[in-house]
Design a protein around this motif. Structure first.
Motif, PDB file in Angstrom:
ATOM      1  N   ASP A  34       0.849  -1.182   0.000  1.00  0.00           N
ATOM      2  CA  ASP A  34       0.000   0.000   0.000  1.00  0.00           C
ATOM      3  C   ASP A  34       0.891   1.241   0.000  1.00  0.00           C
ATOM      4  O   ASP A  34       1.532   1.562   1.000  1.00  0.00           O
ATOM      5  N   LEU A  35       0.936   1.922  -1.120  1.00  0.00           N
ATOM      6  CA  LEU A  35       1.801   3.095  -1.269  1.00  0.00           C
ATOM      7  C   LEU A  35       0.996   4.387  -1.328  1.00  0.00           C
ATOM      8  O   LEU A  35       1.483   5.419  -1.792  1.00  0.00           O
ATOM      9  N   THR A  36      -0.249   4.326  -0.836  1.00  0.00           N
ATOM     10  CA  THR A  36      -1.132   5.483  -0.918  1.00  0.00           C
ATOM     11  C   THR A  36      -0.522   6.706  -0.255  1.00  0.00           C
ATOM     12  O   THR A  36      -0.585   7.823  -0.789  1.00  0.00           O
ATOM     13  N   GLU A  37       0.111   6.515   0.905  1.00  0.00           N
ATOM     14  CA  GLU A  37       0.675   7.656   1.627  1.00  0.00           C
ATOM     15  C   GLU A  37       1.834   8.304   0.876  1.00  0.00           C
ATOM     16  O   GLU A  37       2.207   9.444   1.150  1.00  0.00           O
ATOM     17  N   HIS A  38       2.398   7.573  -0.090  1.00  0.00           N
ATOM     18  CA  HIS A  38       3.491   8.123  -0.890  1.00  0.00           C
ATOM     19  C   HIS A  38       3.003   8.659  -2.240  1.00  0.00           C
ATOM     20  O   HIS A  38       3.817   9.062  -3.080  1.00  0.00           O
ATOM     21  N   GLY A  39       1.682   8.620  -2.458  1.00  0.00           N
ATOM     22  CA  GLY A  39       1.136   9.165  -3.689  1.00  0.00           C
ATOM     23  C   GLY A  39       1.097   8.189  -4.842  1.00  0.00           C
ATOM     24  O   GLY A  39       0.888   8.596  -5.993  1.00  0.00           O
ATOM     25  N   GLU A  77      10.535   8.253  -1.615  1.00  0.00           N
ATOM     26  CA  GLU A  77       9.899   7.829  -0.372  1.00  0.00           C
ATOM     27  C   GLU A  77      10.954   7.515   0.689  1.00  0.00           C
ATOM     28  O   GLU A  77      12.002   6.948   0.380  1.00  0.00           O
TER      29      GLU A  77
END
Length: 499
Positions: free
Chosen positions: A180-185, A475
């Protein structure tokens, strides 16, 4: 697999269908295909090369044999074999041809959306979000209707293949859960499926070949496509002519011809004319040497159309020695890329990368081709990757995907860094040193570039300590320190896989 749907699909082929770079047959004039968008200067001149040539003329007296069938499939690779196995199960009348002496290697990864395995893992993929992300990634230069076919039907296709492979080989399915890379855009859907142990023993194409042969069909190897049989208007294809060891064979197709002949990465003349920017960052070859664009040419001679915007697939893994530039060596059809290592997978790890001036120039965590395209703007079109003895732990933390996983891959877990890089370390292409100063010398940095390189390492360590890449926005979990000897460095360009 729905036989009703598949019959409709296969019997609705029309004049010509294609798996690969050529669109369906149209009334477009083949000579227009050289009008590709390129920039000025030498690149514009390269586009004037007559890469298409003239369709060969085969007199009827030269045809030594003629055969008839409903469907001709040209190419026994990943696409052609899947088509042939489906046709065999449906009881269709078809013939399969390939210019190789045997079935080629399988691409073991299989991207499919919302299969039974992803559902069981609770990893349902948002199709519309995926469609929009791929369209964004391609700058909108994608046919969304074709993309939607994959989004809607890849699960059915994969589950058909999966049953065949597991019944025949006993291999287990490995589903790669995307982080899950949502927090990194970033958006990373879970789509990658593999049959483990992969690239070992009986593989998918071997199984599909068996399906074809078990249903009473044979693959006609050493049959090289020369041209398609078509009317003068370029609106109807009725067969194909092949060159064989016994002379020319004409095969008449009552319902259509399906081309699954791959792209043209092995044709440097076509590459320079249609994709002149590729050579600016490529140093190595990952493509099949038989993917020379011959099927594309045959289709264009018959009146087909071709995408005007090219779509090369380039891996950031073309390891080369210090001082080697990206680009072809040699001229014309004999031109080759200089790299002797077709892929060094560690090149895809987001370690610090610098240009020949010793300076970082991009976010190393971007997708494969992004890094390559960025390097095309740098001196020599290459970059240098730097890491230290803690690389295995760093790679674990990076959590890369697909064939870039390395230490998190089931078959490479616990591997030492020297083992992972043996293909480049043993011939001396990758450098290894006890000090950064010594490493800089080995990598060809000197004078101002050496000073800049050592300063860049210090700067990168500062970014790691702060857990914030203020220079290019990588990131935090993909930053790494460069402090623990021994130190490693290797120059890279792109490795061209396909078009």
């Amino acid at each position: 697999m729905s036989h009703e749907f598949s019959r409709r699909s296969f019997l609705g082929l029309g004049a010509v269908a294609a798996v690969g770079s050529v669109a369906a047959l149209g009334g477009c004039a083949p000579q227009a295909q050289t009008e590709m968008p390129v920039t000025g200067g030498e690149e514009a001149k390269s586009a004037e090369v007559d890469w298409l040539g003239v369709e060969p003329t085969i007199d009827e007296s030269e045809i030594t044999a003629t055969q008839d069938t409903d469907l001709v499939i040209v190419g026994a690779g990943c696409g052609g074999l899947a088509c042939a196995a489906t046709a065999a199960q449906l009881g269709l009348d078809f013939m399969l041809f390939d210019k190789n002496t045997k079935v080629q290697d399988t691409r073991e990864y299989f991207a499919a959306v919302n299969t039974k395995y992803t559902r069981e893992a609770g990893e349902e993929v948002d199709k519309i979000r995926t469609m929009n992300e791929i369209a964004r990634y391609s700058n909108g230069l994608t046919n969304r209707s074709v993309l939607k076919v994959w989004l809607d039907e890849s699960a059915e296709a994969f589950e058909w293949v999966d049953e065949l492979v597991q019944n025949e080989t006993g291999k287990e399915l490995y589903l790669e859960i995307a982080p899950d890379l949502t927090e990194h855009g970033y958006f990373a859907p879970t789509v990658n499926h593999m049959h483990a142990p992969y690239y070992d023993g009986v593989m998918r194409n071997d199984v599909l070949q068996k399906v074809v042969e078990d249903e009473g069909h044979t693959i006609a190897f050493e049959h090289e496509l020369v041209k398609l049989v078509h009317d003068e208007a370029g609106t109807k294809v009725t067969g194909a002519i092949f060159k064989t060891k016994d002379g020319y064979l004409q095969v008449n197709a009552n319902k259509g011809v399906l081309l699954a002949t791959g792209g043209y990465p092995a044709n440097p003349v076509m590459m320079n004319a249609l994709q002149p920017n590729v050579a600016k960052c490529v140093t190595a070859s990952s493509f099949s040497p038989v993917c020379d664009g011959s099927g594309i040419k045959a289709a264009l001679w018959a009146g087909a159309d071709m995408d005007k915007v090219p779509a090369p697939m380039i891996f950031n893994r073309g390891a080369v020695d210090a001082g080697v530039d990206a680009g072809y060596v040699g001229e014309g059809e004999d031109a080759i890329f200089p790299g002797s290592i077709f892929q060094l997978n560690i090149g895809s790890q987001p370690f610090m990368a610098v240009n020949r001036n010793g300076v970082r120039f991009t976010n190393e965590s971007l997708p494969y081709d992004n890094v390559c395209h960025a390097s095309a703007l740098q001196p020599g079109g290459v970059w240098c990757q730097i890491f230290d003895a803690n690389a295995p732990e760093d790679i674990d933390r990076f959590a890369q995907a697909g064939c870039a996983r390395l230490t998190t891959d089931p078959i490479r877990q616990g591997a030492a860094i020297d083992d992972l890089c043996a293909a480049a370390l043993e011939p001396g292409i990758m450098k290894k040193a006890d000090t950064l100063d010594e490493l800089a010398d080995m990598l060809g940095f000197e004078g101002e570039s050496k000073t800049a390189f050592l300063a860049q390492v210090d700067r990168y360590n500062e970014l790691y300590d702060a857990q914030a890449d203020e220079d290019f926005g990588k990131e935090p979990h993909r930053l790494s320190a460069i402090r623990q000897a021994p130190f490693y460095g290797c120059w890279f360009g792109g490795s061209l896989l396909t078009t």
